[in-house]
Design a protein around this motif. Structure first.
Motif, short mmCIF file in Angstrom:
data_model
loop_
_atom_site.label_atom_id
_atom_site.label_comp_id
_atom_site.label_asym_id
_atom_site.label_seq_id
_atom_site.Cartn_x
_atom_site.Cartn_y
_atom_site.Cartn_z
N ARG A 49 0.79 -1.24 0.00
CA ARG A 49 0.00 0.00 0.00
C ARG A 49 0.82 1.28 0.00
O ARG A 49 0.26 2.38 -0.03
CB ARG A 49 -0.97 0.00 1.19
N THR A 50 2.16 1.17 0.03
CA THR A 50 3.01 2.35 0.12
C THR A 50 3.94 2.41 -1.09
O THR A 50 4.96 1.71 -1.12
CB THR A 50 3.85 2.33 1.42
N PRO A 51 3.61 3.23 -2.08
CA PRO A 51 4.50 3.33 -3.25
C PRO A 51 5.81 4.04 -2.89
O PRO A 51 5.86 4.84 -1.96
CB PRO A 51 3.68 4.16 -4.24
N GLY A 52 6.86 3.69 -3.59
CA GLY A 52 8.11 4.43 -3.45
C GLY A 52 9.05 3.94 -2.36
O GLY A 52 10.03 4.63 -2.06
N ILE A 53 8.80 2.79 -1.77
CA ILE A 53 9.75 2.27 -0.77
C ILE A 53 11.00 1.83 -1.52
O ILE A 53 10.94 1.07 -2.49
CB ILE A 53 9.12 1.11 0.03
N ASP A 54 12.16 2.33 -1.07
CA ASP A 54 13.41 2.11 -1.78
C ASP A 54 14.23 0.94 -1.25
O ASP A 54 15.09 0.41 -1.95
CB ASP A 54 14.29 3.37 -1.71
N CYS A 55 14.02 0.56 0.01
CA CYS A 55 14.85 -0.46 0.63
C CYS A 55 14.11 -1.02 1.84
O CYS A 55 13.32 -0.33 2.47
CB CYS A 55 16.17 0.17 1.07
N VAL A 56 14.40 -2.28 2.18
CA VAL A 56 13.81 -2.91 3.35
C VAL A 56 14.94 -3.38 4.27
O VAL A 56 15.89 -4.02 3.81
CB VAL A 56 12.93 -4.12 2.95
N LEU A 57 14.84 -3.04 5.55
CA LEU A 57 15.72 -3.60 6.57
C LEU A 57 14.91 -4.69 7.27
O LEU A 57 13.90 -4.41 7.92
CB LEU A 57 16.16 -2.52 7.57
N MET A 58 15.32 -5.94 7.11
CA MET A 58 14.53 -7.09 7.54
C MET A 58 15.13 -7.72 8.79
O MET A 58 16.29 -8.12 8.81
CB MET A 58 14.50 -8.13 6.42
N ASP A 59 14.31 -7.84 9.83
CA ASP A 59 14.69 -8.59 11.02
C ASP A 59 14.44 -10.07 10.72
O ASP A 59 13.30 -10.48 10.51
CB ASP A 59 13.85 -8.12 12.21
N ILE A 60 15.48 -10.85 10.69
CA ILE A 60 15.35 -12.27 10.35
C ILE A 60 14.60 -13.04 11.44
O ILE A 60 13.94 -14.03 11.16
CB ILE A 60 16.76 -12.88 10.12
N MET A 61 14.64 -12.58 12.68
CA MET A 61 14.06 -13.31 13.81
C MET A 61 12.72 -12.71 14.27
O MET A 61 12.43 -12.66 15.45
CB MET A 61 15.05 -13.32 14.98
N MET A 62 11.88 -12.29 13.34
CA MET A 62 10.58 -11.71 13.69
C MET A 62 9.62 -12.78 14.18
O MET A 62 9.76 -13.95 13.83
CB MET A 62 9.94 -11.05 12.47
N PRO A 63 8.61 -12.36 14.95
CA PRO A 63 7.55 -13.30 15.33
C PRO A 63 6.64 -13.60 14.13
O PRO A 63 6.67 -12.89 13.13
CB PRO A 63 6.78 -12.54 16.40
N ASP A 64 5.84 -14.62 14.23
CA ASP A 64 4.91 -15.05 13.18
C ASP A 64 5.69 -15.50 11.95
O ASP A 64 6.25 -16.58 11.96
CB ASP A 64 3.88 -13.98 12.83
N MET A 65 5.73 -14.69 10.91
CA MET A 65 6.55 -14.99 9.73
C MET A 65 7.98 -14.56 10.02
O MET A 65 8.20 -13.39 10.31
CB MET A 65 6.06 -14.18 8.52
N ASP A 66 8.94 -15.48 9.94
CA ASP A 66 10.32 -15.02 10.14
C ASP A 66 10.80 -14.26 8.91
O ASP A 66 10.10 -14.18 7.89
CB ASP A 66 11.24 -16.17 10.52
N GLY A 67 11.97 -13.69 9.01
CA GLY A 67 12.48 -12.85 7.92
C GLY A 67 12.68 -13.60 6.62
O GLY A 67 12.43 -13.07 5.54
N TYR A 68 13.13 -14.86 6.70
CA TYR A 68 13.34 -15.64 5.48
C TYR A 68 12.02 -15.89 4.75
O TYR A 68 11.93 -15.75 3.53
CB TYR A 68 14.02 -16.97 5.79
N GLU A 69 11.01 -16.24 5.50
CA GLU A 69 9.68 -16.48 4.91
C GLU A 69 9.13 -15.18 4.31
O GLU A 69 8.54 -15.19 3.23
CB GLU A 69 8.74 -17.03 5.97
N THR A 70 9.34 -14.08 5.02
CA THR A 70 8.86 -12.78 4.55
C THR A 70 9.58 -12.37 3.26
O THR A 70 8.96 -11.90 2.31
CB THR A 70 9.05 -11.71 5.63
#
Length: 64
Positions: free
Chosen positions: A18-39
């Motif tokens: 829903r947010t146009p123009g996102i240039d980069c993602v900083l991903m936490d690999i150890m997130m709850p629910d969906m982990d970073g790899y799955e995301t």
């Protein structure tokens, strides 16, 4: 620079959708629910995000 925050992978994917123009993602690999790899796999499955830079961080430092 604007920084956006999502609590988990599902919220992060929804924010990307829903947010146009996102240039980069900083991903936490150890997130709850969906982990970073799955995301990351879910993000890459969408054609328009195949080239989006994603920087992974596991959030566990050296406890000295």
């Amino acid at each position: 620079m604007e920084v956006l925050h999502a609590e988990n992978g599902r919220d992060g994917i929804a924010m990307l959708e829903r947010t146009p123009g996102i240039d980069c993602v900083l991903m936490d690999i150890m997130m709850p629910d969906m982990d970073g790899y799955e995301t990351i796999r879910a993000i890459r499955a969408r054609d328009r995000f195949k080239a989006l830079p994603i920087v992974g961080n596991h959030g566990q430092g050296d406890e000295r």
